[in-house]
Enzyme design. Sequence first.
Site, PDB file in Angstrom:
ATOM      1  N   SER A  12       0.841  -1.217   0.000  1.00 57.89           N
ATOM      2  CA  SER A  12       0.000   0.000   0.000  1.00 57.89           C
ATOM      3  C   SER A  12       0.868   1.256   0.000  1.00 57.89           C
ATOM      4  CB  SER A  12      -0.956  -0.011   1.196  1.00 57.89           C
ATOM      5  OG  SER A  12      -0.260   0.197   2.396  1.00 57.89           O
ATOM      6  N   ASN A  13       2.036   1.196   0.636  1.00 58.58           N
ATOM      7  CA  ASN A  13       2.951   2.344   0.571  1.00 58.58           C
ATOM      8  C   ASN A  13       3.581   2.457  -0.811  1.00 58.58           C
ATOM      9  OD1 ASN A  13       3.367   3.899   3.209  1.00 58.58           O
ATOM     10  ND2 ASN A  13       3.283   1.781   3.888  1.00 58.58           N
ATOM     11  N   ARG A  64      22.371 -13.991   5.176  1.00 64.25           N
ATOM     12  CA  ARG A  64      21.900 -12.612   5.002  1.00 64.25           C
ATOM     13  C   ARG A  64      22.805 -11.882   4.021  1.00 64.25           C
ATOM     14  NH1 ARG A  64      18.083 -10.432   7.838  1.00 64.25           N
ATOM     15  NH2 ARG A  64      18.031 -11.999   9.482  1.00 64.25           N
ATOM     16  N   MET A  89      10.299  -6.281   5.010  1.00 66.43           N
ATOM     17  CA  MET A  89      10.447  -6.847   6.357  1.00 66.43           C
ATOM     18  C   MET A  89      11.724  -7.657   6.518  1.00 66.43           C
ATOM     19  SD  MET A  89       7.882  -5.453   7.493  1.00 66.43           S
ATOM     20  CE  MET A  89       7.455  -6.066   9.101  1.00 66.43           C
ATOM     21  N   ILE A  91      15.856  -7.519   7.789  1.00 61.95           N
ATOM     22  CA  ILE A  91      16.928  -6.768   8.444  1.00 61.95           C
ATOM     23  C   ILE A  91      18.120  -6.776   7.495  1.00 61.95           C
ATOM     24  CG2 ILE A  91      18.551  -6.757  10.373  1.00 61.95           C
ATOM     25  CD1 ILE A  91      16.301  -7.903  12.115  1.00 61.95           C
ATOM     26  N   HIS A 108       8.418   3.640   9.129  1.00 67.69           N
ATOM     27  CA  HIS A 108       8.241   2.768  10.297  1.00 67.69           C
ATOM     28  C   HIS A 108       7.015   3.252  11.068  1.00 67.69           C
ATOM     29  CE1 HIS A 108       9.347   0.122  13.611  1.00 67.69           C
ATOM     30  NE2 HIS A 108       9.109   1.133  14.431  1.00 67.69           N
ATOM     31  N   LEU A 143      19.005  -0.549  12.923  1.00 65.22           N
ATOM     32  CA  LEU A 143      17.626  -0.904  12.572  1.00 65.22           C
ATOM     33  C   LEU A 143      16.651   0.157  13.087  1.00 65.22           C
ATOM     34  CD1 LEU A 143      15.585  -3.024  11.471  1.00 65.22           C
ATOM     35  CD2 LEU A 143      15.480  -3.923  13.811  1.00 65.22           C
ATOM     36  N   ASP A 144      15.861   0.706  12.151  1.00 67.38           N
ATOM     37  CA  ASP A 144      14.856   1.740  12.501  1.00 67.38           C
ATOM     38  C   ASP A 144      15.509   2.907  13.256  1.00 67.38           C
ATOM     39  OD1 ASP A 144      12.534  -0.894  13.319  1.00 67.38           O
ATOM     40  OD2 ASP A 144      12.961   0.081  11.406  1.00 67.38           O
ATOM     41  N   GLN A 172      -1.826   7.955   7.358  1.00 63.30           N
ATOM     42  CA  GLN A 172      -0.773   8.980   7.460  1.00 63.30           C
ATOM     43  C   GLN A 172       0.494   8.537   6.717  1.00 63.30           C
ATOM     44  OE1 GLN A 172      -1.264  12.027   8.592  1.00 63.30           O
ATOM     45  NE2 GLN A 172      -3.363  11.297   8.807  1.00 63.30           N
TER      46      GLN A 172
HETATM   47  C1  GRF Z   1       2.984  -0.681   7.139  1.00 63.32           C
HETATM   48  O1  GRF Z   1       2.433  -0.558   8.431  1.00 63.32           O
HETATM   49  C2  GRF Z   1       4.353  -0.056   7.131  1.00 63.32           C
HETATM   50  O2  GRF Z   1       4.479   0.979   8.075  1.00 63.32           O
HETATM   51  C3  GRF Z   1       5.234  -1.162   7.513  1.00 63.32           C
HETATM   52  O3  GRF Z   1       4.689  -2.278   6.791  1.00 63.32           O
HETATM   53  C4  GRF Z   1       3.261  -2.152   6.822  1.00 63.32           C
HETATM   54  C5  GRF Z   1       2.662  -2.624   5.518  1.00 63.32           C
HETATM   55  O4  GRF Z   1       3.041  -1.742   4.512  1.00 63.32           O
HETATM   56  N1  GRF Z   1       6.602  -0.890   7.181  1.00 63.32           N
HETATM   57  P1  GRF Z   1       2.558  -1.936   2.960  1.00 63.32           P
HETATM   58  O5  GRF Z   1       1.052  -1.906   2.949  1.00 63.32           O
HETATM   59  O6  GRF Z   1       3.078  -3.294   2.504  1.00 63.32           O
HETATM   60  O7  GRF Z   1       3.170  -0.772   2.254  1.00 63.32           O
END
Ligand code: GRF
Length: 203
Positions: A12-13, A64, A89, A91, A108, A143-144, A172
Amino acid sequence: MRIVVLISGSGSNLQAIIDGCNDGRINGSVVAVISNRPDVKGLERARNHGIEAITLDHRNFDSRETFDAALAQHIDNFEPELVILAGFMRILTPTFTGRYLGRMLNIHPSLLPKYPGLHTHKRALEAGDSEHGVTVHFVTAELDGGPAVLQARVPILESDTEDTLAARVLEQEHRIYPQAAGWFCEGRLTLQGNAALLDNTPI
Ligand code: GRF
């Protein structure tokens, strides 16, 4: 500017970034989307927009380091000025983050430095916080932990569950990520040492 987006799920981002490029808020174009997990919705979103969608399944690599090396090769093939982590997702190793230092952003779902890591909405609810939010930051080896670029705050309501809070935060995310990417693609956003600058002014 050329943008490569890394995802692991719904994207979604990613969609927000694509929309930002298409409506002019971001002076750039997403030239490739790479997912570490196969068959996720984010890959379909990329294909729907004619964007190259690549799966680099981390389970096919024995470390990794070897995964990150292959990922870097794929990214560099597209010669991006900006790498965006969007729900990615994994590291990342310091070698990898060092390679893209100053041109890699992450989002984040917390008001960093509060709640780095996972399950941020649950932790905010359990802590009894009155507000929560989201942070866009430069990616560093920590990380973050990279310097924040932009944050957005949302209230936590009595009635909130993890899902209702996550949905309010996600709204947001979709607003501030294109804004931060837009600043970068206009050359306004830079990383100097461990400080993020907007128009050469510390944020
Ligand atoms: C979101 O909450 C984002 O903040 C986190 O992963 C979640 C899913 O993001 N990093 P998306 O819908 O796959 O962009």
